[in-house]
Scaffold this motif. Structure first.
Motif, mmCIF file in Angstrom:
data_model
loop_
_atom_site.group_PDB
_atom_site.id
_atom_site.type_symbol
_atom_site.label_atom_id
_atom_site.label_comp_id
_atom_site.label_asym_id
_atom_site.label_seq_id
_atom_site.Cartn_x
_atom_site.Cartn_y
_atom_site.Cartn_z
ATOM 1 N N GLY A 35 -8.728 -16.466 -9.385
ATOM 2 C CA GLY A 35 -8.095 -15.827 -8.239
ATOM 3 C C GLY A 35 -8.999 -15.829 -7.022
ATOM 4 N N GLN A 64 -1.792 -21.726 -6.045
ATOM 5 C CA GLN A 64 -0.654 -21.636 -6.968
ATOM 6 C C GLN A 64 0.049 -20.288 -6.767
ATOM 7 O OE1 GLN A 64 0.320 -24.234 -8.517
ATOM 8 N NE2 GLN A 64 -1.487 -25.570 -8.525
ATOM 9 N N GLU A 65 0.166 -19.476 -7.817
ATOM 10 C CA GLU A 65 0.903 -18.219 -7.721
ATOM 11 C C GLU A 65 0.120 -17.166 -6.923
ATOM 12 O OE1 GLU A 65 -0.136 -19.607 -10.509
ATOM 13 O OE2 GLU A 65 1.513 -19.962 -11.911
ATOM 14 N N ARG A 66 0.850 -16.270 -6.289
ATOM 15 C CA ARG A 66 0.227 -15.072 -5.714
ATOM 16 C C ARG A 66 0.145 -13.992 -6.789
ATOM 17 N NH1 ARG A 66 3.932 -13.177 -1.216
ATOM 18 N NH2 ARG A 66 5.482 -14.082 -2.609
ATOM 19 N N PHE A 67 -0.796 -13.066 -6.610
ATOM 20 C CA PHE A 67 -0.954 -11.987 -7.581
ATOM 21 C C PHE A 67 -1.367 -10.708 -6.869
ATOM 22 C CE2 PHE A 67 -5.087 -14.079 -7.217
ATOM 23 C CZ PHE A 67 -5.939 -13.014 -7.024
ATOM 24 N N CYS A 94 -4.379 -15.204 -4.227
ATOM 25 C CA CYS A 94 -3.663 -16.400 -4.662
ATOM 26 C C CYS A 94 -4.513 -17.130 -5.696
ATOM 27 C CB CYS A 94 -3.391 -17.308 -3.458
ATOM 28 S SG CYS A 94 -2.493 -18.832 -3.846
ATOM 29 N N VAL A 95 -3.862 -17.616 -6.732
ATOM 30 C CA VAL A 95 -4.564 -18.397 -7.752
ATOM 31 C C VAL A 95 -4.972 -19.744 -7.162
ATOM 32 C CG1 VAL A 95 -4.290 -19.635 -9.939
ATOM 33 C CG2 VAL A 95 -3.398 -17.311 -9.694
ATOM 34 N N THR A 112 -0.807 -8.794 -11.713
ATOM 35 C CA THR A 112 0.610 -9.094 -11.913
ATOM 36 C C THR A 112 1.027 -10.115 -10.866
ATOM 37 O OG1 THR A 112 1.236 -7.208 -10.510
ATOM 38 C CG2 THR A 112 1.180 -6.843 -12.877
ATOM 39 N N TRP A 113 1.986 -10.947 -11.217
ATOM 40 C CA TRP A 113 2.437 -11.984 -10.304
ATOM 41 C C TRP A 113 3.306 -11.403 -9.198
ATOM 42 C CZ3 TRP A 113 -0.966 -15.204 -11.197
ATOM 43 C CH2 TRP A 113 -1.284 -15.670 -12.473
ATOM 44 N N GLU A 125 6.165 -12.380 -6.311
ATOM 45 C CA GLU A 125 7.136 -13.383 -5.879
ATOM 46 C C GLU A 125 8.001 -12.820 -4.764
ATOM 47 O OE1 GLU A 125 9.457 -14.687 -9.157
ATOM 48 O OE2 GLU A 125 7.777 -15.568 -10.245
ATOM 49 N N ASP A 147 3.975 -9.578 -17.754
ATOM 50 C CA ASP A 147 3.559 -10.340 -16.589
ATOM 51 C C ASP A 147 2.127 -10.010 -16.158
ATOM 52 O OD1 ASP A 147 6.033 -11.576 -16.409
ATOM 53 O OD2 ASP A 147 6.866 -9.933 -15.232
ATOM 54 N N THR A 148 1.425 -9.173 -16.921
ATOM 55 C CA THR A 148 0.045 -8.821 -16.583
ATOM 56 C C THR A 148 -0.906 -9.718 -17.363
ATOM 57 O OG1 THR A 148 0.641 -6.509 -16.155
ATOM 58 C CG2 THR A 148 -1.675 -6.988 -16.566
#
Length: 279
Positions: free
Chosen positions: A112, A149-152, A127-128, A169-170, A172, A69-70
């Motif tokens: 990012g 999009q995704e947080r990281f 956040c992406v 890393t993501w 959630e 996930d990295t």
């Protein structure tokens, strides 16, 4: 859409007033962040993107953690917080970030966005932003429309020149302990408080007590919690705290408390206006 006053949650329950529910372009620099206890004035139309330097705390020794996930991600530190699902217009003019854009336009259009200011430094969680529209000008500047999009979470800095690249890393939200029903109840409570805040804010601004309709727009509780956080514009440290939470229920509870404090403030202000109409 009606305006929602900007709100800052703090342990002292003191609200301040912030943003519009509609996404808009803004111009923000670390030196122009609005101090507490002032109404935010409407700002010019575009966020001009020059980034601060990344703090030394992120320069960790040794190789980055090995994980499926990295991934490596270009980073853009800014004095604002991007949430998943929200829209952010940007203007790219600094040379190193124009270089980044040329690379992104040939790859996956994602980078990012991470909160940074001169007081607290640069956050670990961001956040992406995915580029959904772009325009390249003759002087090689770019106008972008990005969507969160995704947080990281930053785990290691890969390089700092010509622009920042980090291993991330993501991030959630964890599953709800008390079930989806409790999340639905919290989300409904938050929406109700938002509607009341908008109604009273409209009244105080001389717009009549207009009712806001369907703020959730069929969003599930987690994306709705991110939407609510995005409306707390002008309180970036509170927004960053909301972004970092890995529990939708905790995020909604914090937003509910913030909105309740702001509603109490607006109710008192409305009562004063009724007694002293000219004040």
């Amino acid at each position: 859409m009606s305006l929602l006053p900007q709100i800052l949650h703090s342990p002292s329950t003191t609200p301040i007033f912030i943003s519009s529910l509609n996404p808009r372009t803004t111009t923000i620099t670390p030196t122009t962040l609005t101090p507490p206890h002032h109404y935010i004035k409407k700002r010019p139309n575009l966020l001009r993107c020059a980034a601060s330097s990344f703090p030394e705390k992120h320069h960790k020794s040794g190789p980055p953690p090995q994980s499926d996930d990295t991934i490596e991600l270009p980073l853009f530190p800014l004095p604002l917080v991007l949430f998943p699902g929200t829209i952010l217009p940007l203007q790219i003019f600094e040379f190193r970030y124009r270089m980044m854009m040329h690379t992104l336009l040939q790859t996956d259009l994602r980078f990012g966005i991470i909160y940074s200011d001169t007081t607290t430094g640069t956050a670990d969680v961001g956040c992406v932003g995915e580029v959904v529209k772009h325009e390249r000008l003759v002087d090689d500047r770019f106008f972008l429309i990005c969507k969160g999009q995704e947080r990281f979470r930053v785990t290691n800095i890969v390089r700092t020149k010509p622009y920042l690249v980090a291993s991330v890393t993501w991030l959630e939200d964890k599953p709800a302990d008390n079930g989806e029903e409790d999340l639905e109840t919290l989300a409904s409570d938050v929406e109700t408080y938002m509607k009341d805040v908008i109604r009273l804010s409209n009244r105080l601004n001389g717009k009549g007590e207009k009712e806001a309709q369907d703020l959730r727009k069929n969003l599930f509780p987690t994306p709705f919690s991110f939407f609510v956080g995005s409306t707390f514009e002008g309180a970036p440290r509170e927004q960053q705290a909301l972004l970092e939470l890995e529990d939708s229920a905790a995020r909604l509870k914090r937003e509910k408390e913030t909105l309740r404090n702001t509603l109490n403030y607006l109710t008192a202000a409305s009562a004063v206006k009724d007694v002293f109409p000219s004040s």
